[in-house]
Write a protein that holds these residues in place. Structure first.
Motif, short mmCIF file in Angstrom:
data_model
loop_
_atom_site.label_atom_id
_atom_site.label_comp_id
_atom_site.label_asym_id
_atom_site.label_seq_id
_atom_site.Cartn_x
_atom_site.Cartn_y
_atom_site.Cartn_z
N LEU A 1 42.23 37.71 52.44
CA LEU A 1 42.56 36.46 51.73
C LEU A 1 42.49 36.66 50.22
O LEU A 1 43.31 36.12 49.47
N LEU A 2 41.50 37.44 49.77
CA LEU A 2 41.40 37.74 48.34
C LEU A 2 42.67 38.43 47.85
O LEU A 2 43.23 38.06 46.81
N GLU A 3 43.15 39.42 48.60
CA GLU A 3 44.32 40.17 48.17
C GLU A 3 45.54 39.27 48.09
O GLU A 3 46.33 39.36 47.14
N LYS A 4 45.70 38.39 49.05
CA LYS A 4 46.84 37.47 49.03
C LYS A 4 46.76 36.55 47.81
O LYS A 4 47.76 36.30 47.12
N TRP A 5 45.56 36.04 47.51
CA TRP A 5 45.41 35.14 46.37
C TRP A 5 45.71 35.89 45.07
O TRP A 5 46.38 35.36 44.17
N LEU A 6 45.22 37.11 44.93
CA LEU A 6 45.47 37.89 43.71
C LEU A 6 46.95 38.19 43.52
O LEU A 6 47.45 38.18 42.40
N GLN A 7 47.66 38.44 44.61
CA GLN A 7 49.10 38.67 44.51
C GLN A 7 49.82 37.44 43.96
O GLN A 7 50.79 37.56 43.20
N ASP A 8 49.32 36.28 44.33
CA ASP A 8 49.97 35.04 43.91
C ASP A 8 49.47 34.52 42.57
O ASP A 8 49.97 33.53 42.05
N HIS A 9 48.44 35.18 42.00
CA HIS A 9 47.86 34.73 40.72
C HIS A 9 47.64 35.94 39.82
O HIS A 9 46.50 36.26 39.44
N SER A 10 48.70 36.61 39.47
CA SER A 10 48.60 37.84 38.68
C SER A 10 48.04 37.58 37.28
O SER A 10 47.58 38.51 36.61
N GLU A 11 48.07 36.31 36.85
CA GLU A 11 47.57 36.00 35.51
C GLU A 11 46.06 35.78 35.48
O GLU A 11 45.46 35.66 34.41
N ALA A 12 45.42 35.74 36.64
CA ALA A 12 43.99 35.46 36.71
C ALA A 12 43.19 36.61 36.10
O ALA A 12 43.64 37.76 36.07
N THR A 13 41.99 36.29 35.61
CA THR A 13 41.11 37.31 35.02
C THR A 13 39.68 37.11 35.51
O THR A 13 39.31 36.02 35.95
N TYR A 14 38.90 38.19 35.41
CA TYR A 14 37.48 38.10 35.76
C TYR A 14 36.77 37.31 34.66
O TYR A 14 37.02 37.52 33.46
N PRO A 15 35.88 36.38 35.00
CA PRO A 15 35.23 35.54 33.99
C PRO A 15 34.46 36.37 32.96
O PRO A 15 33.78 37.33 33.30
N ASP A 16 34.61 36.00 31.70
CA ASP A 16 33.89 36.63 30.59
C ASP A 16 33.09 35.53 29.91
O ASP A 16 33.55 34.88 28.97
N SER A 17 31.87 35.32 30.39
CA SER A 17 31.07 34.20 29.91
C SER A 17 29.59 34.52 30.06
O SER A 17 29.17 35.15 31.03
N ASP A 18 28.80 34.06 29.12
CA ASP A 18 27.35 34.21 29.21
C ASP A 18 26.76 33.32 30.29
O ASP A 18 25.58 33.48 30.64
N LEU A 19 27.56 32.39 30.81
CA LEU A 19 27.07 31.55 31.91
C LEU A 19 26.97 32.33 33.21
O LEU A 19 26.23 31.93 34.11
N SER B 1 37.14 26.19 42.16
CA SER B 1 37.00 27.64 42.03
C SER B 1 37.43 28.30 43.34
O SER B 1 36.87 28.00 44.41
N PHE B 2 38.41 29.20 43.26
CA PHE B 2 38.81 29.94 44.45
C PHE B 2 37.63 30.73 45.03
O PHE B 2 37.39 30.72 46.23
N ARG B 3 36.89 31.41 44.16
CA ARG B 3 35.76 32.21 44.63
C ARG B 3 34.74 31.36 45.36
O ARG B 3 34.28 31.68 46.46
N ASN B 4 34.37 30.23 44.75
CA ASN B 4 33.33 29.40 45.36
C ASN B 4 33.81 28.73 46.64
O ASN B 4 33.05 28.55 47.59
N LYS B 5 35.09 28.36 46.67
CA LYS B 5 35.64 27.74 47.88
C LYS B 5 35.75 28.76 49.01
O LYS B 5 35.47 28.47 50.16
N THR C 1 41.81 26.49 50.40
CA THR C 1 41.19 27.53 49.57
C THR C 1 42.24 28.29 48.78
O THR C 1 42.08 28.51 47.57
N MET C 2 43.32 28.66 49.44
CA MET C 2 44.35 29.45 48.77
C MET C 2 45.08 28.66 47.70
O MET C 2 45.74 29.23 46.82
N ALA C 3 44.95 27.34 47.74
CA ALA C 3 45.62 26.48 46.75
C ALA C 3 44.84 26.38 45.44
O ALA C 3 45.35 25.82 44.47
#
Length: 575
Positions: free
Chosen positions: A376-394, A321-325, A303-305
């Motif tokens: 686990l979320l906090e650890k993943w966010l620390q390792d993926h500082s470039e990630a963003t919240y999805p901006d999509s009509d989907l 998807s990290f969230r879905n996994k 999951t963390m990968a």
């Protein structure tokens, strides 16, 4: 330049529509007939709506969403109930701005507050007993602040009743309200989409704060349960949350055997929380052959990968998807032949109250489980500082970045907590005292030197912040203030603004990440405090703006509006 009263109010409304930021549910004051009829949830604090006279916040219209009338009135929170709610300034928070934001405390919310969430089995006997005692007190004490809503049909306006409830059962109801699928859909506000992890982070912060206020124990926190370190439910014992009998009932020697559940699950999608408290907590851990194991360290590693936070179509079918996994819908290919993984698997494994999402929070193990998910979320966010919240009509409308989390007040958008790490929110996670052994078992543990370095830096920062004692209401950098002159009641309000700069040193408020100083009404308040503004402008003028706009604006009829959703159908409720 002269401005009419209506135009000035519209300017305030325009500004408020640009704000990101309500805690929730239904404050007692907002369930009274007057509040429901005027559609204003701005309770008095210290004599004025939202504590305006004390510089805490303002009663503000919130943006109207350009959406058709929903089949289910839980959609588009809180439009079915209120047009105006409190917007809090500075480090203030709560439905009436009477509380402090997470990470702050004190009468002026100027003192830093921090707790370290431990693994549940690392608690000392005294810490464990205090934690469990606080939970029992929350279960047995009626909330003095909130009521809960029950409804026989969420598709009919006004078809609901408010009830008093305990502090803990309020927490249960909040999850039920958001986790149960909307009528005619399998979608909800808190699962199967990108808001899943952040909604539950806010949820834990909410109940932590409510229990602190109830018990006076400012050190209260929710431990986490690291289920990768055990092959069975090692906290399903009378030492923790109760042993399990043959019928799935909690052992009678445990106080949890006396806990009654609320909101029993109903197949009908339009029912919200039948409040009868008649059921008992049920657990049959590992007894379902389809979900007989807990997630492993290898599952966590997989999951963390995941490199992306979420992927189209941003639901339970998302791949890579990290969230879905992490949620558990993307199942690993392994010999266990799992039907669910990670978060979902833990719910299914406990095989009882925890296994149906809407009712799951009745079992106190729920909060420890989600505390670990949050870690686990906090650890993943620390390792993926470039990630963003999805901006999509989907993304489902309820979980889009700028949609408000239901049912929280004051209003918080789904992406509000993105970029705010746990330290800024007043907590961190300690590592388990027992080191892992074997390949793949160190994946969830931070690098020790990195962790110690960050802890030292944070400790130094917190000590410096706690002694600064700066008064946040004085401007730091360019503050726009408005000199508001009231000519007469019902006549024109003349506004002129001039830019004022100061060279004060850095303050704690910069760290809160809030830009309340740019609010023109905050400028009015600053002038009032310094004695240079017209005292005839009062907090009631602010509160009346919402009512004035509400009365002046044409109201769309609830009849004949477009309805994009299908009629209610029975669907299988899954994790």
């Amino acid at each position: 330049m002269g401005l009419s009263y209506q135009v000035w109010c519209l300017m305030v409304l325009s500004y408020m529509m640009s704000l990101k930021g309500a805690e929730a549910q239904f404050p007692h004051a907002c369930t009274k007939p007057e509040a429901l009829q005027t559609r204003v949830c701005c309770p008095l604090w210290n004599g004025s709506p939202c504590g305006f006279n004390s510089g805490r916040g303002v009663c503000a219209p919130h943006p109207a969403k350009d959406l058709p009338k929903p089949v289910d009135y839980r959609v588009n929170w809180p439009r079915a109930f209120y047009d105006s709610v409190c917007t809090c300034w500075g480090n203030y928070d709560g439905f009436d701005c009477s509380q402090c934001l997470p990470g702050w405390r004190g009468p002026m919310c100027m003192q830093r507050h921090h707790v370290e969430r431990k693994e549940i089995t690392d608690l000392t006997d005294s810490e464990r007993d205090t934690f469990l005692s606080n939970l029992h007190q929350a279960k047995q004490t009626t909330s003095s602040r909130y009521t809960i809503l029950t409804s026989n049909d969420t598709t009919v306006d006004g078809n609901y009743v408010f009830h008093n409830t305990s502090v803990y059962d309020l927490y249960v109801w909040m999850h039920y309200y958001s986790a149960k699928s909307y009528a005619g859909s399998e979608k909800n506000a808190a699962h199967r989409g990108p808001a899943f992890i952040f909604w539950h982070r806010v949820f834990l912060l909410f109940i932590e704060r409510e229990i602190r206020e109830l018990t006076g124990n400012q050190g209260f926190y929710i431990p986490y349960w690291d289920w990768t370190r055990t092959k069975d439910c090692n906290i399903c014992t009378n030492k923790y949350f109760g042993g399990v009998g043959k019928d799935g009932r909690i052992d009678s020697a445990s106080p949890f055997s006396k806990w009654k559940t609320i909101c029993p699950f109903q197949e009908s999608l339009d029912i919200i929380c039948i409040q009868s408290a008649s059921g008992h907590l049920i657990r049959n851990p590992g007894k379902d052959p389809l979900y007989k194991t807990l997630p492993t360290a290898g599952d966590v590693e997989d999951t963390m990968a995941m490199p992306l936070f979420d992927t189209p179509p941003f639901d339970k079918t998302s791949k890579n998807s990290f969230r879905n996994k992490l949620e558990g819908f993307e199942i690993p290919v392994d010999s266990r032949r799992l039907n669910n993984s990670m978060h979902n698997l833990v719910h299914r494994y406990l095989n009882g109250t925890m296994s149906l999402v809407p009712t799951a929070a009745n079992d106190p193990i729920f909060m420890l489980h989600h505390s670990f998910i949050d870690k686990l979320l906090e650890k993943w966010l620390q390792d993926h500082s470039e990630a963003t919240y999805p901006d999509s009509d989907l993304v489902h409308p309820a979980q889009r970045a700028q949609a408000y989390m239901a049912p929280f007040l004051p209003l918080r958008t789904n992406d509000y907590f993105w970029g705010r790490d746990t330290y800024s929110l007043g907590y961190s996670y300690s590592e388990h005292s027992l080191p892992r052994s074997g390949a793949g078992h160190n994946v969830a543990k931070h690098d020790e030197s990195r962790h110690n370095s960050k802890m030292n830096m944070r400790t130094s920062y917190l000590e410096e912040s706690s002694t600064s004692g700066v008064q946040w209401q004085w401007p730091v950098v360019g503050v726009f203030s408005i000199v508001l002159l009231c000519v007469s009641v019902g006549a024109a309000i003349k506004c002129s603004g001039k830019k004022q700069s100061t060279q004060d040193g850095p303050t704690e408020e910069k760290d809160s990440g809030l830009d309340y100083r740019s609010n023109p009404l905050y400028g009015v308040w600053v002038k009032e405090e310094s004695g240079t503004s017209d005292k005839s402008f009062s907090s009631m003028d602010v509160a009346s703006c919402a009512t004035h706009l509400h009365n002046a604006a044409p109201r769309a009829s609830s009849e004949g509006r477009a309805d994009n959703q299908e009629s209610a159908v029975n669907v299988e409720v899954q994790l």
